[in-house]
Scaffold this motif. Structure first.
Motif: not given
Length: 548
Positions: A477, A498, A502, A505, A517
């Motif tokens: 992050q 990104r 995702a 996560s 995301q």
């Protein structure tokens, strides 16, 4: 002595000839010529003398024989101050001192060593006050420099001779009075002498080697060589409860401080007694200052907080920044590389940095780094693991060290620290054999590496490979944020970061977060890369996977 010479002791029968025709013979004979006044030590006892050549000026009064001088019946206490009434968390250390200093006959020596501000002098002062009734004489010697030691012994001579020969003691030179005091200690029992803040063991050797009884307590920042003289007590920081108690007692009941904030501040100050007392006194004596305000000051302007003098008197000198500045100046004189290493160590996490990270310094031999680390450890500025392979630094030492650098120096030092750490990372984070090394370096990587640096990418790769998705998610992050700010929201590197965020996560247990995301990422990928681009297709597949 002045104006003459003493010709040495004869250990058996014999005759000695001194200056001006002076002579003596027999066992333990000495010959003294010309004008002299002082103390003769023959190895078993000391005697005073005054010799005046014919036609010379009126002699100075002679110091009395040590056998005729005794301590007053009430005892003699020569301590620099009263013991602090706020003293917690050191009961076991006082017990250790008590056991050691009552262990047996002969002179007993105990050294107390530790970081500046750890409470060595206060511990010695507390012991001296608590046990003053068991000694005929208690005397404190400020021992940072050799001349201070001699001056304090001379002061002891004058105190002891105050009732029998005050004029002789007053007129004696520092050397003469100091020699007399040492002779008195050598011939007496039931005394305690504290040598406080000794810089070098060699400064004490000439004195301790001539003592045969009594108790000697030494305090020093230097943790080297003391085992040659006696036992060593290495003083540690306070326990957390004791640190909180010390802080609250210093502030006092009227301030009604918040215990939770007190614990937070104690932790921030690393449980260091001097820092806790300094903070408490500053809070009490500064209008509008409280625990929360001091915490903010410490975090935003540590140099100001740690250099704050609560007594507003420059001569006090007992504040954290000044205590360590003096130590740092001495270290710089001995080995400038040690100061550079301390500045680098201040950029890492406080505990357990593998020393080999520092071996990568350009142009510096490994042996030189080891020697410099040894010097820092001898001053208690760092702690080395028992095997010497890892090093730890008190968090306040780090704060004060960094606060002493300019912004440019700080940035350059941090960049060097990051380069050294990145070079120390194993090349393949997915290889199981590299994981222990990554685990040791992880807290330091999180402290010094930039979020989007190649080294941090490797660290995140290790975390993913080893299954620590939560920590990987946290660091990823930060990486995404850094890339977004540096390259923009639609740069390919930002979009790849990104996508990884995702996915991790979801692996960390947040399937809904991963779905959301990817749902936000897919249209951006389609617009930037095209609907048939491999990265777009992977994003769609992962969106479907995490959507269930």
């Amino acid at each position: 002595m002045s104006g003459g010479m003493m010709v040495g002791q004869v250990s058996g029968g014999g005759r000695v000839i001194g200056p001006g025709g002076a002579s003596a013979e027999g066992v333990d004979a000495v010959a003294i010529g010309r004008d002299n006044h002082g103390v003769v030590m023959t190895g078993d006892i000391a005697a005073s003398f005054t010799v005046t050549s014919p036609g010379s000026a009126e002699p100075r009064p002679m110091l009395p024989a040590i056998t005729v001088v005794s301590v007053p019946a009430a005892g003699m206490i020569g301590l620099p101050s009263r013991a602090s009434t706020v003293f917690v968390g050191r009961d076991k250390d006082l017990e250790v001192l008590g056991r050691t200093l009552s262990a047996g006959p002969g002179v007993i020596t105990q050294a107390v060593v530790g970081l500046g501000g750890i409470g060595k002098s206060e511990l010695a002062l507390q012991y001296a006050h608590h046990h003053s009734g068991t000694y005929r004489l208690v005397w404190w010697v400020a021992a940072e420099k050799p001349e201070q030691i001699q001056a304090a012994l001379a002061a002891l001579c004058r105190a002891l001779c105050a009732g029998t020969a005050p004029a002789a003691a007053a007129q004696a030179t520092v050397e003469e009075a100091g020699a007399w005091a040492l002779a008195w200690l050598a011939a007496s029992e039931g005394w305690l002498v504290v040598f406080d803040n000794v810089e070098e063991i060699d400064h004490l050797q000439p004195y301790l080697g001539r003592l045969t009884s009594g108790h000697v307590l030494i305090t020093s920042r230097r943790d080297i060589g003391w085992q040659e003289l006696g036992t060593v007590l290495r003083l540690k920081v306070l326990s957390r409860p004791a640190a909180v108690a010390l802080l609250l007692q210093t502030i006092g009941a009227p301030a009604a401080p918040d215990p939770a904030l007190a614990e937070e501040l104690a932790q921030e100050l690393g449980e260091l007694p001097l820092a806790l007392k300094q903070a408490g006194a500053y809070i009490v004596r500064t209008p509008g200052m409280d625990l929360a305000s001091y915490l903010r000051l410490l975090r935003t302007a540590p140099r100001q907080a740690l250099a704050a003098d609560p007594d507003r008197r420059s001569e006090v000198g007992q504040v954290v920044a000044r205590v360590w500045a003096v130590t740092g100046a001495r270290i710089a004189q001995v080995n400038p590389l040690a100061v550079q290493l301390l500045e680098l160590l201040a950029c890492y996490a406080p505990d357990d940095l593998p020393c080999e990270v520092l071996y990568g310094l350009d142009g510096i031999e490994e042996a030189a780094v080891i020697e410099a680390l040894g010097l820092l450890a001898s001053y208690s500025m760092i702690n080395q693991s028992p095997n010497g392979l890892r090093v730890s630094v008190h968090r306040l030492v780090q704060a004060v060290t960094l606060a002493g650098l300019t912004d440019t120096e700080h940035a350059a030092t941090r960049a060097t620290a990051a380069e050294l750490l990145q070079a120390a990372l194993p090349q393949n984070p997915e290889r199981i054999s590299s994981w222990p090394r990554y685990a040791w370096l992880l807290p330091h990587a999180r402290t010094v590496l930039a979020p989007d640096s190649p080294g941090m990418i490797s660290v995140i790769g290790y975390l993913v490979a080893s299954g620590d998705y939560r920590t990987a998610h946290t660091l990823q992050q930060r990486c995404v944020t850094a890339l977004h700010d540096k390259l923009g929201p639609e740069h390919p590197n930002t979009l790849r970061a990104r996508a990884n965020l995702a996915y991790w996560s979801g692996e960390a247990g947040d399937a809904a977060g991963a779905r959301d995301q990817y749902a936000a990422l897919v249209p951006v990928r389609e617009r930037v890369s095209g609907s048939e681009h491999p990265d777009t297709l992977r994003a769609r597949a992962n969106l479907a996977y995490w959507s269930g």
